[in-house]
Motif scaffolding. Structure first.
Motif, PDB file in Angstrom:
ATOM      1  N   VAL A  65       7.177 -18.326  94.305  1.00 18.09           N
ATOM      2  CA  VAL A  65       7.279 -18.407  95.762  1.00 18.09           C
ATOM      3  C   VAL A  65       8.234 -17.322  96.240  1.00 18.09           C
ATOM      4  O   VAL A  65       9.323 -17.152  95.682  1.00 18.09           O
ATOM      5  CB  VAL A  65       7.797 -19.788  96.224  1.00 18.09           C
ATOM      6  N   ARG A  66       7.819 -16.590  97.256  1.00 18.25           N
ATOM      7  CA  ARG A  66       8.698 -15.604  97.881  1.00 18.25           C
ATOM      8  C   ARG A  66       9.458 -16.282  99.016  1.00 18.25           C
ATOM      9  O   ARG A  66       8.856 -16.935  99.874  1.00 18.25           O
ATOM     10  CB  ARG A  66       7.878 -14.426  98.402  1.00 18.25           C
ATOM     11  N   LEU A  67      10.803 -16.123  99.045  1.00 24.33           N
ATOM     12  CA  LEU A  67      11.633 -16.832 100.006  1.00 24.33           C
ATOM     13  C   LEU A  67      12.052 -15.979 101.190  1.00 24.33           C
ATOM     14  O   LEU A  67      12.268 -16.494 102.280  1.00 24.33           O
ATOM     15  CB  LEU A  67      12.892 -17.372  99.314  1.00 24.33           C
ATOM     16  N   THR A  68      12.220 -14.670 101.031  1.00 30.88           N
ATOM     17  CA  THR A  68      12.721 -13.814 102.111  1.00 30.88           C
ATOM     18  C   THR A  68      11.700 -12.745 102.455  1.00 30.88           C
ATOM     19  O   THR A  68      10.965 -12.256 101.582  1.00 30.88           O
ATOM     20  CB  THR A  68      14.042 -13.145 101.714  1.00 30.88           C
ATOM     21  N   TYR A  69      11.655 -12.390 103.730  1.00 34.42           N
ATOM     22  CA  TYR A  69      10.744 -11.362 104.247  1.00 34.42           C
ATOM     23  C   TYR A  69      11.545 -10.466 105.179  1.00 34.42           C
ATOM     24  O   TYR A  69      12.108 -10.938 106.174  1.00 34.42           O
ATOM     25  CB  TYR A  69       9.566 -11.978 104.993  1.00 34.42           C
ATOM     26  N   ASN A  70      11.628  -9.187 104.878  1.00 30.97           N
ATOM     27  CA  ASN A  70      12.358  -8.240 105.700  1.00 30.97           C
ATOM     28  C   ASN A  70      11.489  -7.024 105.985  1.00 30.97           C
ATOM     29  O   ASN A  70      10.511  -6.759 105.273  1.00 30.97           O
ATOM     30  CB  ASN A  70      13.645  -7.784 104.999  1.00 30.97           C
ATOM     31  N   GLU A  71      11.848  -6.292 107.042  1.00 29.37           N
ATOM     32  CA  GLU A  71      11.132  -5.054 107.344  1.00 29.37           C
ATOM     33  C   GLU A  71      11.686  -3.903 106.508  1.00 29.37           C
ATOM     34  O   GLU A  71      10.946  -3.191 105.851  1.00 29.37           O
ATOM     35  CB  GLU A  71      11.263  -4.739 108.834  1.00 29.37           C
ATOM     36  N   TRP A  72      13.000  -3.679 106.569  1.00 23.49           N
ATOM     37  CA  TRP A  72      13.619  -2.638 105.758  1.00 23.49           C
ATOM     38  C   TRP A  72      14.898  -3.127 105.083  1.00 23.49           C
ATOM     39  O   TRP A  72      15.388  -2.510 104.143  1.00 23.49           O
ATOM     40  CB  TRP A  72      13.967  -1.422 106.612  1.00 23.49           C
ATOM     41  N   GLU A  73      15.426  -4.262 105.531  1.00 24.56           N
ATOM     42  CA  GLU A  73      16.651  -4.780 104.952  1.00 24.56           C
ATOM     43  C   GLU A  73      16.387  -5.317 103.547  1.00 24.56           C
ATOM     44  O   GLU A  73      15.250  -5.484 103.133  1.00 24.56           O
ATOM     45  CB  GLU A  73      17.241  -5.901 105.830  1.00 24.56           C
ATOM     46  N   TRP A  74      17.453  -5.605 102.822  1.00 19.16           N
ATOM     47  CA  TRP A  74      17.300  -6.141 101.479  1.00 19.16           C
ATOM     48  C   TRP A  74      18.212  -7.338 101.275  1.00 19.16           C
ATOM     49  O   TRP A  74      19.264  -7.467 101.892  1.00 19.16           O
ATOM     50  CB  TRP A  74      17.563  -5.092 100.407  1.00 19.16           C
ATOM     51  N   ASP A  75      17.785  -8.242 100.400  1.00 10.79           N
ATOM     52  CA  ASP A  75      18.535  -9.434 100.006  1.00 10.79           C
ATOM     53  C   ASP A  75      18.709  -9.396  98.492  1.00 10.79           C
ATOM     54  O   ASP A  75      17.748  -9.125  97.757  1.00 10.79           O
ATOM     55  CB  ASP A  75      17.793 -10.708 100.416  1.00 10.79           C
ATOM     56  N   LYS A  76      19.926  -9.708  98.017  1.00 13.49           N
ATOM     57  CA  LYS A  76      20.206  -9.560  96.590  1.00 13.49           C
ATOM     58  C   LYS A  76      21.132 -10.666  96.097  1.00 13.49           C
ATOM     59  O   LYS A  76      21.747 -11.381  96.862  1.00 13.49           O
ATOM     60  CB  LYS A  76      20.851  -8.193  96.305  1.00 13.49           C
ATOM     61  N   HIS A  77      21.225 -10.738  94.776  1.00 10.34           N
ATOM     62  CA  HIS A  77      22.185 -11.550  94.019  1.00 10.34           C
ATOM     63  C   HIS A  77      22.171 -13.025  94.435  1.00 10.34           C
ATOM     64  O   HIS A  77      23.169 -13.553  94.920  1.00 10.34           O
ATOM     65  CB  HIS A  77      23.591 -10.981  94.174  1.00 10.34           C
ATOM     66  N   PRO A  78      21.058 -13.748  94.225  1.00 10.16           N
ATOM     67  CA  PRO A  78      21.034 -15.181  94.553  1.00 10.16           C
ATOM     68  C   PRO A  78      21.870 -15.996  93.585  1.00 10.16           C
ATOM     69  O   PRO A  78      21.992 -15.665  92.399  1.00 10.16           O
ATOM     70  CB  PRO A  78      19.547 -15.525  94.431  1.00 10.16           C
ATOM     71  N   SER A  79      22.458 -17.079  94.088  1.00  9.36           N
ATOM     72  CA  SER A  79      23.235 -18.015  93.278  1.00  9.36           C
ATOM     73  C   SER A  79      23.062 -19.404  93.872  1.00  9.36           C
ATOM     74  O   SER A  79      23.267 -19.606  95.074  1.00  9.36           O
ATOM     75  CB  SER A  79      24.716 -17.616  93.251  1.00  9.36           C
TER      76      SER A  79
END
Length: 777
Positions: free
Chosen positions: A715-729
């Protein structure tokens, strides 16, 4: 106009940007994925792998389509009438052919000519309103997946060969001036230029170990392939230059920030610089190394240097313009990696010897002549330590000459200085034929992998190892030995000096534990210690210098002990807990959030950039011992789940793309969890051990996904246009996921969301860069 039939091999959620009901049969930049909300672009690789194949049902974004509506009666009649017309036309054509065959060529000569019709493929159909006049249709060229450009390999000189060097996955990327820390290694793009008040530079690393040492470099050519001009303006002008950096100027490319990379001195600059008119997507830019650059590269190989960094710098100001070349890896890459083609001459039969490592020779401290000199030296050292601090640590390349060499390196250095024959270690003769065969096979393997051994000089001598004189057990014994040696010298003369090839054997281990010298409590004790040192220096000589690997187990006084946590809210308070065990997280950190930040640190004598947040009350604390983060990070990769203990790892797959794997420690089974075209990293176990959160750049930017332990339920949780999400905990109860993102603020901030991706909100708002969070369990 009715919709063209959908091939069962094409995803039903694929459509054109202006009409979701239409799609092309080949890869197209106009395609959109309507399974996402909102719809999104689909890169060429994803279309080729999922959208245009029968395997589209395993796409992470695939949804089961709604049942199709039945066709109306009118449509059925129209389709039936169309079918009868086709049959009727076919019968007429067959009849005409029969008549032509029966009555000869004359009938054919008088038959009317039927113009050839070109059927427009469904991929080019455009839906129009009934009242809209039909414009002339200009077929668009079919877009195909990009294929690598192949160049002819230059012909090597007689006896030579061509070596092609390209960066490995994760060893090429870009840096932005607005990001004080970090980089984008592993990205598809090599950005260089100026855009939105920010300068961009790029770099990639090449492995020189494949170039045989001693082989003359005849020529070298560097190629880069243009990949993106979305932010490029040719009218803005400017120039793009490439430089070669030595490995000692930039020892660790992965840890370098923008300023470090920009300030690294260039060993050679490739000429000429490229101007804006020479840049375009698909364009190949080439640089041929001039004689000075070739000479420097040749010397790097001769010196045994195995790494080379190429830096790309574009315009740093003025009108915004930003161009990107291909790194050769990543989701948007066209597999056109930077390539350095080196034409080599014939290598020598034996590689030249590696250069001798330069050292700084420090003289021995002279023996004090009397007690007063010893006391004066002691007082001077104490005064310097009190007023100015302790002396600067001795550099790693400092050597102190000793009367007798204690190792082979010292013996070889002394022989070189004295002009003596080289000193080598004695190689024993094989005891049996099996040992001789094993030695031969080992030498062959070395020759095939790292080259033949350095030839032994013809005048070499074998080093002789002798045992040292036993250490006197007490001062009286030492005095007797000294008196005996004095008498022998007076009667028989001084002993013959040991030859230069003698090495005194020592039993010094790699790590030497020495006891701390206690500080004298009063002047009388200091005088006694000084007198004892003088006696020792007169009888047995000065003390043996402390080895570089020596450690002194001096307990840190409690009054000056650095606390584990230094709280900042509401007033600075110290949490001076007991010294923790370094293989487990201290209890003071359990339930807290560790993260890195560039916020100002308190003056406690250490710089770790590591902070802890207490989610219960919002208090921040500076963490003075960075090893606790490493232990917490290791716990994120380990899970106690039903069936045993599992570990997570990030490794390259067969296509050199980083993927996430699980490893069953009980049965030794490794399972691949991700199969993306973009690199996958930052995995984290859920506390329950049944799910894993990770980051992938497959969608074009870094997004967070969740998958089951067995690889199902992606499952994909995040959707961005150009931003990024990293390092889940994960949170300790597993109902939410903490991560860092550059959305909204434009800098890295801590965010949190529910385990299903809902409720995304900022967790900690600050004016600093906060990143890489770990919720300590």
């Amino acid at each position: 106009m009715t919709e063209a039939p959908i091939s069962p091999g094409i995803c039903p959620h694929l459509g054109l940007a202006n009409d979701p009901s239409l799609r092309r049969s080949n890869v197209s930049a106009n395609h959109r994925c309507y399974a996402r909300e909102p719809e999104a672009d689909v890169n060429d690789t994803h279309q080729s792998r999922f959208c245009l194949t029968s395997g589209h049902t395993v796409c992470p974004f695939y949804k089961q389509p709604a049942p199709a509506a039945l066709a109306s009666d009118d449509e059925v009649e129209d389709e039936g009438w169309s079918s009868w017309r086709l049959v009727y036309v076919a019968v007429l054509i067959v009849a005409g052919l029969i008549i032509a065959l029966v009555y000869g060529r004359e009938i054919v000569r008088f038959m009317p000519t039927v113009p050839e019709t070109t059927t427009t493929p469904p991929a080019l159909l455009v839906a129009l309103d009934a009242d809209t006049p039909t414009p002339p249709v200009t077929p668009e060229p079919v877009q195909q997946a990009a294929t690598p450009t192949h160049f002819a390999t230059p012909t090597p000189v007689s006896g030579g060969r061509i070596v092609s060097l390209s960066p490995k996955a994760g060893e090429a990327g870009w840096w932005g001036s607005a990001e004080t820390r970090g980089n984008h290694l592993g990205d598809s793009y090599l950005y260089a230029g100026y855009y939105q008040d920010q300068a961009f530079i790029s770099a990639f690393q090449l492995d020189l170990s494949r170039v045989p040492r001693g082989a003359p470099i005849q020529s070298a050519l560097l190629r880069l392939h243009g990949l993106s001009d979305d932010r490029f303006t040719a009218e803005s002008g400017g120039a793009w230059s490439l430089s070669l950096l030595a490995s000692d100027a930039l020892p660790e490319l992965r840890r370098a920030d923008f300023q470090t990379l920009l300030n690294a001195p260039a060993a050679a600059t490739l000429i000429p610089a490229v101007d804006a008119a020479e840049l375009a997507v698909g364009q190949v830019n080439t640089w041929e190394l001039d004689p000075s650059a070739l000479a420097w590269l040749q010397q790097q190989v001769l010196d045994g240097i195995t790494e080379l960094v190429v830096r790309i710098i574009g315009p740093g100001g003025g009108e915004p313009t930003l161009f990107a070349w291909d790194t050769g890896s990543g989701p948007s890459s066209r597999a056109e990696a930077p390539e350095l083609m080196i034409s080599l001459g014939a290598p020598p039969n034996t590689p030249p010897p590696l250069p001798t490592r330069e050292v700084i020779v420090a003289t021995l401290t002279p023996t004090p002549e009397n007690v007063m000199t010893v006391a004066a030296n002691l007082l001077t050292a104490t005064a310097v330590a009190t007023r100015r601090g302790t002396y600067t640590p001795i550099p790693a390349n400092i050597v102190t000459p000793t009367p007798t060499p204690e190792n082979l390196a010292t013996a070889q250095a002394l022989a070189l200085i004295q002009g003596q024959a080289p000193v080598v270690i004695h190689t024993p003769t094989p005891v049996n034929e099996a040992t001789a065969t094993a030695n031969a096979l080992y030498a062959t393997a070395v020759a095939l992998t790292t080259g033949t051994f350095t030839p032994m000089p013809t005048n070499a001598v074998i080093a002789q190892v002798i045992t040292p004189t036993p250490q006197p057990e007490n001062l009286a014994t030492a005095a007797i030995i000294w008196q005996t040696a004095t008498v022998q010298a007076q009667l028989l003369g001084t002993p013959t000096p040991l030859p230069f090839d003698i090495i005194v054997a020592t039993t010094t281990p790699d790590i030497v534990m020495i006891t701390a010298t206690p500080r004298p409590k009063n002047a009388a004790t200091a005088t006694e210690v000084a007198a004892f040192a003088t006696v020792v220096s007169l009888t047995t000589g000065t003390f043996t210098p402390v080895p570089a690997s020596a450690v002194t187990p001096t307990p840190t006084p409690r009054a000056t002990q650095v606390p584990l946590l230094v709280y900042q809210m509401p007033t600075p308070q110290h949490d001076a807990t007991a010294t923790p065990v370094r293989n487990q997280v201290p209890n003071a950190l359990r339930g807290k959030i560790l993260f890195y930040s560039d916020r100002p640190a308190p003056d406690v004598g250490v710089q770790t950039y590591l902070w802890a947040l207490d989610p219960a009350n919002g208090r921040l604390a500076y963490v003075t011992q960075p090893w606790v983060y490493e232990v917490a990070q290791a716990n994120e990769l380990r899970a106690q789940a039903p069936g045993g203990v599992f570990r997570l790892s990030v490794e390259p797959d067969a296509h050199r793309t980083l993927q996430v794997y699980t490893f069953d420690t009980q049965y030794g089974i490794k399972t691949q969890l991700s199969y993306f075209n973009g690199m996958t990293y930052d995995p984290s176990w859920a506390p329950s051990g049944d799910r894993i959160a990770f980051v992938s750049s497959d969608a074009g930017n870094d997004e967070i996904y969740v998958v089951g332990r067995d690889g199902n339920g992606l499952v994909r949780l995040t959707y961005n246009e150009w931003e990024w999400d990293k390092h889940p905990s994960w949170t300790p109860n597993g109902d939410r996921i903490l991560f860092h993102s550059n959305r909204e603020a434009g800098r890295r901030q801590l965010w949190i969301m529910n385990a299903d991706g809902s409720g995304q909100q900022r967790f900690l708002t600050s004016s600093y860069n906060d990143h890489s969070p770990i919720w300590v369990k």
